[in-house]
Scaffold this active site. Structure first.
Site, PDB file in Angstrom:
ATOM      1  N   TYR A   7       0.828  -1.124  -0.013  1.00  0.00           N
ATOM      2  CA  TYR A   7       0.090  -0.037   0.077  1.00  0.00           C
ATOM      3  C   TYR A   7       0.941   1.288  -0.159  1.00  0.00           C
ATOM      4  O   TYR A   7       0.379   2.062  -0.476  1.00  0.00           O
ATOM      5  CB  TYR A   7      -0.838   0.297   1.388  1.00  0.00           C
ATOM      6  N   LYS A  59       3.651 -15.273   2.494  1.00  0.00           N
ATOM      7  CA  LYS A  59       3.966 -15.836   1.308  1.00  0.00           C
ATOM      8  C   LYS A  59       5.225 -16.274   1.331  1.00  0.00           C
ATOM      9  O   LYS A  59       5.763 -15.774   0.057  1.00  0.00           O
ATOM     10  CB  LYS A  59       3.350 -15.119   0.039  1.00  0.00           C
ATOM     11  N   ASP A  85      -2.719 -18.465   0.608  1.00  0.00           N
ATOM     12  CA  ASP A  85      -3.514 -19.157   0.008  1.00  0.00           C
ATOM     13  C   ASP A  85      -4.203 -20.190   0.853  1.00  0.00           C
ATOM     14  O   ASP A  85      -5.724 -20.364   0.704  1.00  0.00           O
ATOM     15  CB  ASP A  85      -2.812 -19.842  -1.160  1.00  0.00           C
ATOM     16  N   ASP A 119      -6.032  -7.070   4.480  1.00  0.00           N
ATOM     17  CA  ASP A 119      -7.322  -6.492   3.859  1.00  0.00           C
ATOM     18  C   ASP A 119      -8.156  -7.501   3.269  1.00  0.00           C
ATOM     19  O   ASP A 119      -9.395  -7.494   3.379  1.00  0.00           O
ATOM     20  CB  ASP A 119      -6.891  -5.826   2.483  1.00  0.00           C
ATOM     21  N   ASP A 131     -11.621  -9.324   4.964  1.00  0.00           N
ATOM     22  CA  ASP A 131     -12.933  -9.313   4.518  1.00  0.00           C
ATOM     23  C   ASP A 131     -13.903 -10.583   4.416  1.00  0.00           C
ATOM     24  O   ASP A 131     -14.760 -11.087   4.692  1.00  0.00           O
ATOM     25  CB  ASP A 131     -12.877  -8.786   2.796  1.00  0.00           C
TER      26      ASP A 131
HETATM   27  C1  IPM Z   1     -10.477  -1.585   4.187  1.00  0.00           C
HETATM   28  C2  IPM Z   1     -10.610  -0.932   2.767  1.00  0.00           C
HETATM   29  C3  IPM Z   1      -9.504  -0.092   2.394  1.00  0.00           C
HETATM   30  C4  IPM Z   1      -8.271  -0.728   2.447  1.00  0.00           C
HETATM   31  C5  IPM Z   1      -9.770   0.828   1.189  1.00  0.00           C
HETATM   32  C6  IPM Z   1     -10.894   1.364   1.305  1.00  0.00           C
HETATM   33  C7  IPM Z   1      -8.373   1.652   1.010  1.00  0.00           C
HETATM   34  O1  IPM Z   1     -10.713  -2.092   2.043  1.00  0.00           O
HETATM   35  O2  IPM Z   1     -10.298  -0.627   5.287  1.00  0.00           O
HETATM   36  O3  IPM Z   1     -10.279  -2.801   4.254  1.00  0.00           O
HETATM   37  O4  IPM Z   1      -7.853  -1.276   1.514  1.00  0.00           O
HETATM   38  O5  IPM Z   1      -7.560  -0.798   3.488  1.00  0.00           O
HETATM   39 MG    MG Z   2     -10.704  -3.795   2.677  1.00  0.00          MG
END
Ligand code: IPM
Ligand code: MG
Length: 358
Positions: free
Chosen positions: A142, A191, A223, A247, A251
């Site tokens: 990032y 990884k 993975d 990230d 999710d």
């Molecule tokens: C998160 C989001 C952010 C990230 C985006 C919106 C920049 O997906 O906070 O997980 O990738 O960190």
């Molecule tokens: Mg995210």
């Protein structure tokens, strides 16, 4: 005690869920005789509209001057066509970097009352799910060097994944400290079969683990980790990983709890400073309709009390109040199932506040 909280309402459903969180904080303040002072500031799409940039310097200054930051959500369709460096999401990256928020805690908790919402088979999650993803937040791909260059195959774009020893060490320490207060297990995800940066990551995490003989450590490739989260998520206690893997895994972790609208998060700097925000996004499709689930924002305020202010009893109160309202069968549309009582953002907020004073 007195605390100053910088508040970024943000975009979409951000303002309405933050509003409920603040009202809950006010009830806590009254009950325990604290003073919370709120400094509202702009970031994200609303800041672009108001002053032409997503993260004004005044916002950064106000956040630095505060004891903690509470954030709703940023982004929305309206700004989707802006170039990458002008998008509202840039505000998040800027806040993380400027405020030194290197440790992102994303708890994945399956609430008993919501176990039907979990998309995994009941036998896989029987007894519940309770783990936390500790994501490195100010390094890695990032924030590595990025750019464009001409190549024989045409224009190429690149983003560099880089981790320095100290960046790995401090996030590993956060993860091990957290595991000590939980079930004493850290899973580090990398990884290392392919990436040099991951081999350094693994070496440093292993080094740090020597200081925590009471905490078990294992390593998984990303993975495999993505697969294990579906196959057997109960094996996890604390997952520590870099920015981009975190990230993605966070999710996935929120999905298997079935209720992203319920999950809070904390982004911590050295010391007690932190930024707290619901994991869900700005959901512009339901903004302003009293449909959004305010529980993630309210639980984020609870994490703020716990991690930045050390107000443990107060934080426990908030978690209990949320659990109680769920147990009474009240649901916002995102977590509604047949037989439950569907109500709106403000009504859920009101019920949680009532539960706090009962
Ligand atoms: C998160 C989001 C952010 C990230 C985006 C919106 C920049 O997906 O906070 O997980 O990738 O960190
Ligand atoms: Mg995210």
């Amino acid at each position: 005690m007195k605390y100053t909280i910088a508040v970024i309402h943000g975009d979409g459903i951000g303002p309405e869920v933050v509003q409920e969180a603040i009202q809950v904080l006010d009830v806590i303040a009254e009950k325990y005789q604290h003073t919370f002072t709120y400094t509202p500031v702009f970031a994200g799409g609303c800041a672009i509209d108001a002053v032409g940039e997503c993260l004004p310097q005044a916002t950064i200054d106000a956040c630095k001057a505060a004891d903690a930051v509470l954030l709703g959500a940023v982004g929305g369709w309206k700004w989707d066509t802006l170039p990458g460096d002008k998008r509202p999401e840039r505000a998040l990256l800027g806040l993380r970097k400027e405020l030194g928020l290197f440790a992102n805690l994303r708890p994945a908790l399956l609430f008993d009352a919501l176990s039907d919402a979990c998309p995994l088979k009941a036998n896989i999650v029987s007894g519940g799910l309770d783990f936390v993803v500790v994501r490195e937040l100010t390094g890695g791909i990032y924030f590595g060097e990025k750019g464009m260059k001409e190549t024989p195959l045409g224009l190429a774009a690149y983003d560099v994944e880089q981790y320095a020893e100290e960046e790995v060490r401090r996030i590993a320490v956060t993860a091990f400290d957290m595991a000590r207060k939980r079930n004493k297990k850290v899973t580090s995800v990398d990884k290392a079969n392919v990436l040099e940066s991951s081999r350094l990551w693994r070496r440093i995490v292993t080094e740090v683990s020597k200081d925590y003989p009471d905490v078990a450590l294992d390593h998984l490739y990303i993975d495999n980790a993505a697969m294990q989260l579906i196959r057997n998520p109960k094996q996890f206690d604390v997952i520590v990983t870099g920015n981009i893997f975190g990230d993605i895994l966070s999710d996935e972790a929120s999905m298997i709890t079935g209720s992203i609208g319920m999950l809070p998060s904390a982004s911590l700097a050295h010391g007690n400073f932190g930024m707290y925000e619901p994991v869900h996004g700005s959901a512009p499709d339901i903004a302003g309709q009293n449909k959004a689930n305010p529980m993630a924002a309210i639980l984020s305020a609870g994490m703020m009390l716990r991690y930045s202010f050390g107000l443990i009893q107060e934080a426990d109160d908030i978690e209990r109040a949320v659990t109680a309202v769920l147990a009474q069968g009240y649901r916002t549309p995102d977590i509604y199932t047949a037989g439950m009582k569907q109500i709106g953002t403000q009504e859920i907020g009101q019920l949680i506040r009532s539960a706090l004073t009962e």
